[in-house]
Scaffold this motif. Structure first.
Motif, PDB file in Angstrom:
ATOM      1  N   TRP A 117      13.358 117.652  61.192  1.00 40.03           N
ATOM      2  CA  TRP A 117      13.066 117.768  62.615  1.00 40.03           C
ATOM      3  C   TRP A 117      12.222 116.587  63.102  1.00 40.03           C
ATOM      4  O   TRP A 117      11.162 116.295  62.569  1.00 40.03           O
ATOM      5  N   HIS A 118      12.755 115.871  64.088  1.00 36.99           N
ATOM      6  CA  HIS A 118      12.108 114.706  64.712  1.00 36.99           C
ATOM      7  C   HIS A 118      11.847 113.567  63.722  1.00 36.99           C
ATOM      8  O   HIS A 118      10.988 112.714  63.970  1.00 36.99           O
ATOM      9  N   ALA A 119      12.592 113.538  62.630  1.00 32.05           N
ATOM     10  CA  ALA A 119      12.522 112.374  61.732  1.00 32.05           C
ATOM     11  C   ALA A 119      13.210 111.183  62.400  1.00 32.05           C
ATOM     12  O   ALA A 119      14.061 111.340  63.284  1.00 32.05           O
ATOM     13  N   GLU A 120      12.848 109.988  61.982  1.00 31.48           N
ATOM     14  CA  GLU A 120      13.441 108.780  62.559  1.00 31.48           C
ATOM     15  C   GLU A 120      14.898 108.633  62.137  1.00 31.48           C
ATOM     16  O   GLU A 120      15.245 108.828  60.966  1.00 31.48           O
ATOM     17  N   VAL A 121      15.737 108.314  63.105  1.00 28.95           N
ATOM     18  CA  VAL A 121      17.151 108.043  62.863  1.00 28.95           C
ATOM     19  C   VAL A 121      17.346 106.535  62.938  1.00 28.95           C
ATOM     20  O   VAL A 121      16.942 105.897  63.917  1.00 28.95           O
ATOM     21  N   ARG A 122      17.978 105.975  61.912  1.00 30.64           N
ATOM     22  CA  ARG A 122      18.125 104.522  61.825  1.00 30.64           C
ATOM     23  C   ARG A 122      19.579 104.101  62.042  1.00 30.64           C
ATOM     24  O   ARG A 122      20.510 104.827  61.671  1.00 30.64           O
ATOM     25  N   ILE A 134      22.321 111.902  76.724  1.00 34.20           N
ATOM     26  CA  ILE A 134      21.209 112.783  76.365  1.00 34.20           C
ATOM     27  C   ILE A 134      21.429 114.170  76.951  1.00 34.20           C
ATOM     28  O   ILE A 134      21.622 114.331  78.159  1.00 34.20           O
ATOM     29  N   ASN A 135      21.412 115.165  76.079  1.00 34.79           N
ATOM     30  CA  ASN A 135      21.406 116.570  76.469  1.00 34.79           C
ATOM     31  C   ASN A 135      19.964 117.053  76.322  1.00 34.79           C
ATOM     32  O   ASN A 135      19.453 117.100  75.205  1.00 34.79           O
ATOM     33  N   PRO A 136      19.283 117.405  77.405  1.00 34.76           N
ATOM     34  CA  PRO A 136      17.855 117.739  77.313  1.00 34.76           C
ATOM     35  C   PRO A 136      17.558 119.087  76.662  1.00 34.76           C
ATOM     36  O   PRO A 136      16.396 119.388  76.371  1.00 34.76           O
ATOM     37  N   ALA A 137      18.573 119.897  76.438  1.00 33.48           N
ATOM     38  CA  ALA A 137      18.338 121.228  75.865  1.00 33.48           C
ATOM     39  C   ALA A 137      17.973 121.128  74.387  1.00 33.48           C
ATOM     40  O   ALA A 137      18.355 120.180  73.690  1.00 33.48           O
ATOM     41  N   HIS A 166      23.513 114.647  68.066  1.00 32.45           N
ATOM     42  CA  HIS A 166      22.426 115.626  67.982  1.00 32.45           C
ATOM     43  C   HIS A 166      21.061 114.939  67.931  1.00 32.45           C
ATOM     44  O   HIS A 166      20.080 115.530  67.454  1.00 32.45           O
ATOM     45  N   ILE A 167      20.995 113.716  68.440  1.00 32.51           N
ATOM     46  CA  ILE A 167      19.735 112.974  68.449  1.00 32.51           C
ATOM     47  C   ILE A 167      18.844 113.436  69.604  1.00 32.51           C
ATOM     48  O   ILE A 167      19.287 114.112  70.535  1.00 32.51           O
ATOM     49  N   VAL A 168      17.558 113.075  69.539  1.00 33.90           N
ATOM     50  CA  VAL A 168      16.648 113.182  70.672  1.00 33.90           C
ATOM     51  C   VAL A 168      15.866 111.875  70.750  1.00 33.90           C
ATOM     52  O   VAL A 168      15.866 111.066  69.817  1.00 33.90           O
ATOM     53  N   ASP A 169      15.197 111.673  71.880  1.00 32.32           N
ATOM     54  CA  ASP A 169      14.305 110.523  72.066  1.00 32.32           C
ATOM     55  C   ASP A 169      15.003 109.213  71.709  1.00 32.32           C
ATOM     56  O   ASP A 169      14.528 108.442  70.851  1.00 32.32           O
ATOM     57  N   ALA A 170      16.116 108.936  72.375  1.00 34.78           N
ATOM     58  CA  ALA A 170      16.836 107.685  72.128  1.00 34.78           C
ATOM     59  C   ALA A 170      15.930 106.492  72.415  1.00 34.78           C
ATOM     60  O   ALA A 170      15.264 106.439  73.455  1.00 34.78           O
ATOM     61  N   ARG A 171      15.919 105.542  71.507  1.00 37.18           N
ATOM     62  CA  ARG A 171      15.073 104.353  71.644  1.00 37.18           C
ATOM     63  C   ARG A 171      15.885 103.134  72.095  1.00 37.18           C
ATOM     64  O   ARG A 171      15.360 102.017  72.094  1.00 37.18           O
ATOM     65  N   VAL A 172      17.154 103.325  72.435  1.00 38.08           N
ATOM     66  CA  VAL A 172      18.036 102.221  72.796  1.00 38.08           C
ATOM     67  C   VAL A 172      18.766 102.551  74.091  1.00 38.08           C
ATOM     68  O   VAL A 172      18.835 103.710  74.510  1.00 38.08           O
ATOM     69  N   SER A 173      19.329 101.506  74.697  1.00 45.20           N
ATOM     70  CA  SER A 173      20.117 101.647  75.915  1.00 45.20           C
ATOM     71  C   SER A 173      21.445 100.933  75.736  1.00 45.20           C
ATOM     72  O   SER A 173      21.598 100.076  74.842  1.00 45.20           O
ATOM     73  N   ALA A 180      21.129  97.046  61.403  1.00 47.33           N
ATOM     74  CA  ALA A 180      21.105  98.180  60.489  1.00 47.33           C
ATOM     75  C   ALA A 180      19.678  98.409  60.013  1.00 47.33           C
ATOM     76  O   ALA A 180      19.001  97.474  59.580  1.00 47.33           O
ATOM     77  N   GLY A 181      19.219  99.644  60.120  1.00 46.58           N
ATOM     78  CA  GLY A 181      17.864  99.983  59.725  1.00 46.58           C
ATOM     79  C   GLY A 181      16.905 100.129  60.885  1.00 46.58           C
ATOM     80  O   GLY A 181      15.817 100.694  60.724  1.00 46.58           O
ATOM     81  N   ASP A 182      17.289  99.634  62.080  1.00 52.95           N
ATOM     82  CA  ASP A 182      16.429  99.800  63.255  1.00 52.95           C
ATOM     83  C   ASP A 182      16.325 101.281  63.621  1.00 52.95           C
ATOM     84  O   ASP A 182      17.316 102.016  63.545  1.00 52.95           O
ATOM     85  N   VAL A 183      15.145 101.711  64.030  1.00 56.25           N
ATOM     86  CA  VAL A 183      14.978 103.088  64.506  1.00 56.25           C
ATOM     87  C   VAL A 183      15.570 103.182  65.904  1.00 56.25           C
ATOM     88  O   VAL A 183      15.163 102.449  66.813  1.00 56.25           O
ATOM     89  N   ILE A 184      16.541 104.088  66.089  1.00 52.75           N
ATOM     90  CA  ILE A 184      17.220 104.189  67.381  1.00 52.75           C
ATOM     91  C   ILE A 184      17.012 105.540  68.057  1.00 52.75           C
ATOM     92  O   ILE A 184      17.311 105.691  69.247  1.00 52.75           O
ATOM     93  N   ALA A 185      16.490 106.548  67.342  1.00 52.77           N
ATOM     94  CA  ALA A 185      16.304 107.882  67.899  1.00 52.77           C
ATOM     95  C   ALA A 185      15.566 108.744  66.886  1.00 52.77           C
ATOM     96  O   ALA A 185      15.131 108.254  65.828  1.00 52.77           O
ATOM     97  N   LEU A 186      15.434 110.032  67.211  1.00 53.36           N
ATOM     98  CA  LEU A 186      14.877 111.025  66.302  1.00 53.36           C
ATOM     99  C   LEU A 186      15.897 112.140  66.105  1.00 53.36           C
ATOM    100  O   LEU A 186      16.807 112.310  66.920  1.00 53.36           O
ATOM    101  N   VAL A 187      15.727 112.903  65.043  1.00 59.43           N
ATOM    102  CA  VAL A 187      16.627 114.024  64.771  1.00 59.43           C
ATOM    103  C   VAL A 187      16.351 115.160  65.752  1.00 59.43           C
ATOM    104  O   VAL A 187      15.200 115.555  65.951  1.00 59.43           O
TER     105      VAL A 187
END
Length: 227
Positions: A117-122, A134-137, A166-173, A180-187
């Motif tokens: 939960w909320h781990a970094e997605v790369r 983004i689905n805010p639910a 199924h990501i949250v908190d997208a860090r990209v646009s 490869a390896g950049d953090v782009i969101a959270l779980v």
């Protein structure tokens, strides 16, 4: 899984529960119309071609900690982004020489109980961000949410596309370049999902690709996680 993420577009399964019938031309047009109404690009749910030979794509680790994945075999799902995809969950639970790997700390009834939960997605590939939704639910574990799921699509220089859902908190646009390896969101846990995890699907045009992991890069990760 986009058919599950976009569940209202999914076709009824066969009696075996494994394969879905291919929709008619009219049903495909209806699917595209629903996708456009939701602001999603139709190519994400176009019918995938059945390859004579399954091609593979090697991805960098999507997490920086131990994880396990469940793959979708050929014929189970037939949409681009779904076909030959995989669902990945972070695991933990080892304590020295004791314990065993598991997905959550106690009973999994709350999202925060899951190791992922909320781990970094790369980013699993280098490329350009082609789509972000983004689905805010937020779903409660054990209860399926409403589609579509939050997702990010990356297009590699050779035209290979990778969807992470199924990501949250997208860090990209859209339009951003990532490595490869950049953090782009959270779980997260949204869309048609019952628990925190990340779905990945890879395709080029309408050709689905089987996902393999870069085991050399995986070797730089810890082998086990405690807590």
């Amino acid at each position: 899984m986009l058919s599950f993420l976009l569940g209202l577009l999914a076709q009824p399964s066969t009696a075996s529960g494994l394969k879905q019938p291919r929709p008619t031309r009219a049903q495909v047009k209806a699917m595209d119309a629903k996708l456009r109404a939701m602001g999603l690009p139709p190519h994400l749910e176009s019918l995938a071609r059945k390859p004579s030979t399954i091609r593979e794509v090697t991805l960098a680790p999507v997490f920086a900690e131990p994880f396990a994945c469940s793959e979708h075999a050929e014929g189970q799902l037939d949409r681009a982004g779904d076909a030959l995809g995989t669902d990945c969950i972070i695991v933990g639970g080892l304590q020295g020489d004791g314990g065993f790997e598991r997905m959550y700390r106690t009973d999994g009834s709350e999202n925060a109980d899951w190791y992922g939960w909320h781990a970094e997605v790369r980013a699993p590939v280098s490329g350009i961000i082609k789509f972000v939704y983004i689905n805010p639910a937020t779903n409660k574990p054990g209860t399926m949410g409403r589609p579509p799921a939050s997702m990010i699509e990356i297009e590699r220089a050779d035209g290979t596309n990778v969807v992470l859902a199924h990501i949250v908190d997208a860090r990209v646009s859209i339009g951003d370049a990532v490595k490869a390896g950049d953090v782009i969101a959270l779980v997260g846990n949204n869309g048609m999902a019952r628990n925190p995890h990340i779905h990945l699907g890879a395709f080029k045009g309408r050709l689905p690709m089987q996902i393999r992991w870069d085991l050399r890069a995986m070797g730089n990760m810890p082998a086990h996680r405690g807590e």
